[in-house]
Design a protein around this motif. Sequence first.
Motif, mmCIF file in Angstrom:
data_model
loop_
_atom_site.group_PDB
_atom_site.id
_atom_site.type_symbol
_atom_site.label_atom_id
_atom_site.label_comp_id
_atom_site.label_asym_id
_atom_site.label_seq_id
_atom_site.Cartn_x
_atom_site.Cartn_y
_atom_site.Cartn_z
ATOM 1 N N GLY A 47 1.231 -0.529 -2.929
ATOM 2 C CA GLY A 47 1.570 0.239 -2.571
ATOM 3 C C GLY A 47 2.872 1.494 -2.523
ATOM 4 N N GLU A 48 4.128 0.209 -3.341
ATOM 5 C CA GLU A 48 4.741 1.262 -3.499
ATOM 6 C C GLU A 48 5.516 0.859 -4.865
ATOM 7 N N SER A 49 6.279 1.948 -5.437
ATOM 8 C CA SER A 49 7.036 1.417 -6.745
ATOM 9 C C SER A 49 7.966 1.426 -6.898
ATOM 10 N N THR A 50 8.418 -0.374 -7.535
ATOM 11 C CA THR A 50 9.979 -0.331 -8.055
ATOM 12 C C THR A 50 10.790 -0.639 -9.036
ATOM 13 N N ARG A 51 9.839 0.717 -9.679
ATOM 14 C CA ARG A 51 10.381 0.848 -11.379
ATOM 15 C C ARG A 51 12.143 1.725 -10.528
ATOM 16 N N PRO A 52 12.739 1.694 -11.231
ATOM 17 C CA PRO A 52 14.339 1.737 -10.892
ATOM 18 C C PRO A 52 14.409 3.670 -10.975
ATOM 19 N N GLY A 53 15.020 3.315 -9.686
ATOM 20 C CA GLY A 53 15.227 5.105 -9.380
ATOM 21 C C GLY A 53 13.898 5.258 -8.135
ATOM 22 N N ALA A 54 13.018 4.506 -8.691
ATOM 23 C CA ALA A 54 11.656 5.050 -7.304
ATOM 24 C C ALA A 54 12.074 5.172 -6.029
ATOM 25 N N VAL A 57 9.615 5.024 0.345
ATOM 26 C CA VAL A 57 7.852 4.416 0.650
ATOM 27 C C VAL A 57 7.765 4.679 1.698
ATOM 28 N N ALA A 58 7.195 5.376 2.561
ATOM 29 C CA ALA A 58 7.327 5.292 4.360
ATOM 30 C C ALA A 58 5.997 4.360 4.360
ATOM 31 N N LEU A 59 5.853 3.672 5.444
ATOM 32 C CA LEU A 59 5.003 3.002 6.331
ATOM 33 C C LEU A 59 4.285 3.196 6.227
ATOM 34 N N GLU A 60 3.303 4.244 7.081
ATOM 35 C CA GLU A 60 2.469 4.699 6.591
ATOM 36 C C GLU A 60 1.650 5.259 5.453
ATOM 37 N N GLU A 61 2.568 5.131 4.961
ATOM 38 C CA GLU A 61 1.663 6.341 3.494
ATOM 39 C C GLU A 61 1.642 5.192 2.978
ATOM 40 N N GLU A 62 2.372 3.844 2.308
ATOM 41 C CA GLU A 62 2.141 2.411 1.683
ATOM 42 C C GLU A 62 0.728 2.080 2.314
ATOM 43 N N LEU A 63 0.547 2.132 3.852
ATOM 44 C CA LEU A 63 -0.815 1.599 4.418
ATOM 45 C C LEU A 63 -1.695 2.570 4.335
ATOM 46 N N ARG A 64 -1.533 3.732 3.800
ATOM 47 C CA ARG A 64 -2.556 4.429 3.307
ATOM 48 C C ARG A 64 -3.277 4.279 1.972
ATOM 49 N N SER A 88 7.067 -5.707 6.573
ATOM 50 C CA SER A 88 5.910 -7.441 6.799
ATOM 51 C C SER A 88 4.765 -6.265 7.408
ATOM 52 N N LYS A 89 5.357 -5.342 7.782
ATOM 53 C CA LYS A 89 4.266 -4.936 8.746
ATOM 54 C C LYS A 89 2.946 -4.403 8.174
ATOM 55 N N VAL A 90 3.237 -3.913 6.559
ATOM 56 C CA VAL A 90 1.763 -4.097 5.780
ATOM 57 C C VAL A 90 1.486 -5.451 5.269
ATOM 58 N N ALA A 91 2.478 -5.970 5.198
ATOM 59 C CA ALA A 91 1.462 -7.890 4.982
ATOM 60 C C ALA A 91 0.746 -7.519 6.413
ATOM 61 N N LYS A 92 1.442 -7.879 7.002
ATOM 62 C CA LYS A 92 0.509 -7.590 8.487
ATOM 63 C C LYS A 92 -1.177 -6.801 8.880
ATOM 64 N N ALA A 93 -0.711 -6.024 8.088
ATOM 65 C CA ALA A 93 -1.950 -5.120 7.727
ATOM 66 C C ALA A 93 -2.755 -5.438 7.068
ATOM 67 N N ALA A 94 -2.525 -5.858 6.409
ATOM 68 C CA ALA A 94 -3.596 -6.730 5.045
ATOM 69 C C ALA A 94 -4.233 -7.402 5.556
ATOM 70 N N ILE A 95 -3.850 -8.459 5.841
ATOM 71 C CA ILE A 95 -4.199 -10.078 6.531
ATOM 72 C C ILE A 95 -5.905 -9.610 6.960
#
Length: 95
Positions: A47-54, A57-64, A88-95
């Motif tokens: 849920g977050e781009s890792t392309r150069p220059g990206a 992303v806020a935690l809440e947005e990535e979770l959304r 880590s909060k996104v990883a935990k929420a994804a479980i």
Amino acid sequence: MGILNVTPDSFSDGGKYSSDNQTRVEKTVQAALQMERDGAGIIDIGGESTRPGAEDVALEEELRRVLPVIRRIREESDIPISIDTRNSKVAKAAI
């Protein structure tokens, strides 16, 4: 492995699976299920781009972005899901 980048600026799919609304979530889930039918043994969701220059992303947005897709895939399939995140909060929420 099937890869779903649920970001609007994905370098690999041009934002095709951005989960901005329910229609997109359903489209993304159908893509995941097709990947499974095509032989994928795991679905990787990011849920977050890792392309150069990206931008970060806020935690809440990535979770959304990722949680609705994960929940819907899980309603349809028991395929293993990995979460592509550095938070880590996104990883935990994804479980």
